[in-house]
Design an enzyme around this catalytic site. Structure first.
Site, PDB file in Angstrom:
ATOM      1  N   LYS A  57      44.056  23.164  46.321  1.00 29.94           N
ATOM      2  CA  LYS A  57      43.831  22.094  45.555  1.00 29.94           C
ATOM      3  C   LYS A  57      43.526  22.761  44.324  1.00 29.94           C
ATOM      4  O   LYS A  57      43.629  22.155  42.811  1.00 29.94           O
ATOM      5  CB  LYS A  57      42.401  21.414  45.642  1.00 29.94           C
ATOM      6  CG  LYS A  57      42.332  20.729  47.157  1.00 29.94           C
ATOM      7  CD  LYS A  57      40.874  20.008  47.149  1.00 29.94           C
ATOM      8  CE  LYS A  57      40.575  20.543  48.415  1.00 29.94           C
ATOM      9  NZ  LYS A  57      39.260  20.141  48.930  1.00 29.94           N
ATOM     10  N   GLU A 112      50.943  28.890  40.413  1.00 30.58           N
ATOM     11  CA  GLU A 112      49.792  29.334  40.960  1.00 30.58           C
ATOM     12  C   GLU A 112      48.573  29.426  40.170  1.00 30.58           C
ATOM     13  O   GLU A 112      48.767  29.742  39.042  1.00 30.58           O
ATOM     14  CB  GLU A 112      50.200  30.712  41.861  1.00 30.58           C
ATOM     15  CG  GLU A 112      49.304  31.481  42.580  1.00 30.58           C
ATOM     16  CD  GLU A 112      48.608  30.684  43.721  1.00 30.58           C
ATOM     17  OE1 GLU A 112      48.118  29.661  43.691  1.00 30.58           O
ATOM     18  OE2 GLU A 112      48.776  31.302  44.988  1.00 30.58           O
ATOM     19  N   ASP A 113      47.426  29.277  41.007  1.00 31.30           N
ATOM     20  CA  ASP A 113      46.271  29.302  39.932  1.00 31.30           C
ATOM     21  C   ASP A 113      45.676  30.899  39.605  1.00 31.30           C
ATOM     22  O   ASP A 113      46.001  31.550  38.577  1.00 31.30           O
ATOM     23  CB  ASP A 113      44.954  28.563  40.406  1.00 31.30           C
ATOM     24  CG  ASP A 113      44.685  28.574  41.960  1.00 31.30           C
ATOM     25  OD1 ASP A 113      45.228  29.812  42.467  1.00 31.30           O
ATOM     26  OD2 ASP A 113      44.041  27.868  42.622  1.00 31.30           O
ATOM     27  N   ASP A 116      45.929  37.256  43.622  1.00 31.10           N
ATOM     28  CA  ASP A 116      44.718  38.227  43.965  1.00 31.10           C
ATOM     29  C   ASP A 116      45.555  39.226  44.821  1.00 31.10           C
ATOM     30  O   ASP A 116      46.479  40.337  44.195  1.00 31.10           O
ATOM     31  CB  ASP A 116      43.684  37.780  44.547  1.00 31.10           C
ATOM     32  CG  ASP A 116      42.664  38.715  45.010  1.00 31.10           C
ATOM     33  OD1 ASP A 116      42.737  39.760  44.432  1.00 31.10           O
ATOM     34  OD2 ASP A 116      41.586  38.330  45.525  1.00 31.10           O
ATOM     35  N   LYS A 144      45.206  38.707  38.998  1.00 33.71           N
ATOM     36  CA  LYS A 144      44.226  39.928  39.512  1.00 33.71           C
ATOM     37  C   LYS A 144      44.964  40.943  40.195  1.00 33.71           C
ATOM     38  O   LYS A 144      45.417  40.751  41.284  1.00 33.71           O
ATOM     39  CB  LYS A 144      43.424  39.268  40.364  1.00 33.71           C
ATOM     40  CG  LYS A 144      41.967  39.203  39.916  1.00 33.71           C
ATOM     41  CD  LYS A 144      41.033  38.505  41.184  1.00 33.71           C
ATOM     42  CE  LYS A 144      40.222  37.489  40.944  1.00 33.71           C
ATOM     43  NZ  LYS A 144      39.245  37.084  42.208  1.00 33.71           N
TER      44      LYS A 144
HETATM   45  P1  IMP Z   1      45.702  35.961  47.562  1.00 29.59           P
HETATM   46  O1  IMP Z   1      46.392  35.656  48.692  1.00 29.59           O
HETATM   47  O2  IMP Z   1      44.723  37.247  47.926  1.00 29.59           O
HETATM   48  O3  IMP Z   1      46.883  36.359  46.265  1.00 29.59           O
HETATM   49  O4  IMP Z   1      44.871  34.645  47.026  1.00 29.59           O
HETATM   50  C1  IMP Z   1      45.047  33.874  46.112  1.00 29.59           C
HETATM   51  C2  IMP Z   1      44.333  32.841  46.354  1.00 29.59           C
HETATM   52  O5  IMP Z   1      42.897  33.002  46.420  1.00 29.59           O
HETATM   53  C3  IMP Z   1      44.222  31.856  45.115  1.00 29.59           C
HETATM   54  O6  IMP Z   1      45.309  30.875  45.106  1.00 29.59           O
HETATM   55  C4  IMP Z   1      42.840  31.162  45.275  1.00 29.59           C
HETATM   56  O7  IMP Z   1      42.699  29.950  46.036  1.00 29.59           O
HETATM   57  C5  IMP Z   1      42.101  32.053  45.699  1.00 29.59           C
HETATM   58  N1  IMP Z   1      41.444  33.041  44.671  1.00 29.59           N
HETATM   59  C6  IMP Z   1      41.450  34.342  44.591  1.00 29.59           C
HETATM   60  N2  IMP Z   1      40.608  34.773  43.695  1.00 29.59           N
HETATM   61  C7  IMP Z   1      39.733  33.643  43.185  1.00 29.59           C
HETATM   62  C8  IMP Z   1      38.765  33.522  42.439  1.00 29.59           C
HETATM   63  O8  IMP Z   1      38.465  34.647  41.601  1.00 29.59           O
HETATM   64  N3  IMP Z   1      38.155  32.367  42.299  1.00 29.59           N
HETATM   65  C9  IMP Z   1      38.779  31.378  43.019  1.00 29.59           C
HETATM   66  N4  IMP Z   1      39.626  31.400  43.911  1.00 29.59           N
HETATM   67  C10 IMP Z   1      40.354  32.838  44.034  1.00 29.59           C
END
Ligand code: IMP
Length: 194
Positions: A57, A112-113, A116, A144
């Site tokens: 979401k 994408e928001d 990470d 990030k």
């Molecule tokens: P990844 O698979 O580690 O790249 O995770 C990305 C997902 O983790 C994003 O789509 C967010 O839903 C969540 N996420 C990563 N960092 C944050 C943050 O600082 N705040 C809120 N959600 C985050």
């Protein structure tokens, strides 16, 4: 002394503000950057009728603002995922809601928001690529990079983000804080780190 009247929304935001350590991006900064991204996409995709795809979401706020900043014909669609517990060995996520339409031959922009580790994005890009779109690019509001594990191509990037857990503008902590209009860092004590 005269008291300033506050609305229920202001009071609710005031309560949530106590959990915020620092505002990293104001509402105006986010609005400006989203407008720039919309302008760039409108110019790059003129005549291509792109389809913006997002995962519910967290991205809902960014998606709706980005869509309104795009001045060419554009559509949007959403998926929903659930994350597997570590060690289940099936990839980082499971699709619990798929896109409404087939995407073969279409110009997709994955919105994408936060990226990470990049594992979620990497998995979803592989899933979408297998469906034969005409093109597939990524637009991420926040990047990030410190814990990046998967190499992911981000064509449109809103802001670089330090290695902090942030909330607001759609991003949540245990489903709270999404409706804050800015993006801020949570206090360590809220995250149980202090
Ligand atoms: P990844 O698979 O580690 O790249 O995770 C990305 C997902 O983790 C994003 O789509 C967010 O839903 C969540 N996420 C990563 N960092 C944050 C943050 O600082 N705040 C809120 N959600 C985050």
């Amino acid at each position: 002394m005269e008291t300033v009247p506050t609305s229920p929304l202001q009071r609710a935001q005031g309560d949530l503000m106590r959990g915020i350590g620092k505002v990293l991006f104001t509402e105006a900064e986010i609005r400006r950057r989203v407008a720039e991204l919309g302008e760039q996409i409108s110019s790059d995709y003129a005549g291509l009728d792109p389809l913006l795809v997002g995962v519910l979401k967290g991205v809902a706020f960014f998606m709706s603002d980005l869509l309104r900043a795009i001045t060419i014909p554009v559509r949007m669609d959403f998926m929903a995922i659930s994350r597997y517990a570590p060690g289940q060995g099936k990839g980082p996520v499971r699709l619990v809601k798929d896109l409404d339409q087939p995407v073969e031959g279409q110009h997709l922009i994955f919105v994408e928001d936060v990226v990470d580790t990049g594992l979620t994005l990497g998995y979803l890009l592989r899933t979408l690529r297998a469906r034969g779109p005409a093109s597939l690019e990524v637009c991420a509001l926040f990047d990030k990079t410190e814990h990046r594990l998967a190499k992911v191509p981000i064509k449109y990037r809103g802001f670089d983000l330090p290695d902090r857990f942030v909330v607001g503008y759609g991003l949540d902590y245990r489903e709270e804080y999404r409706h804050l209009p800015f993006v801020g860092e949570l206090r360590p004590e809220v995250l149980g780190l202090a």
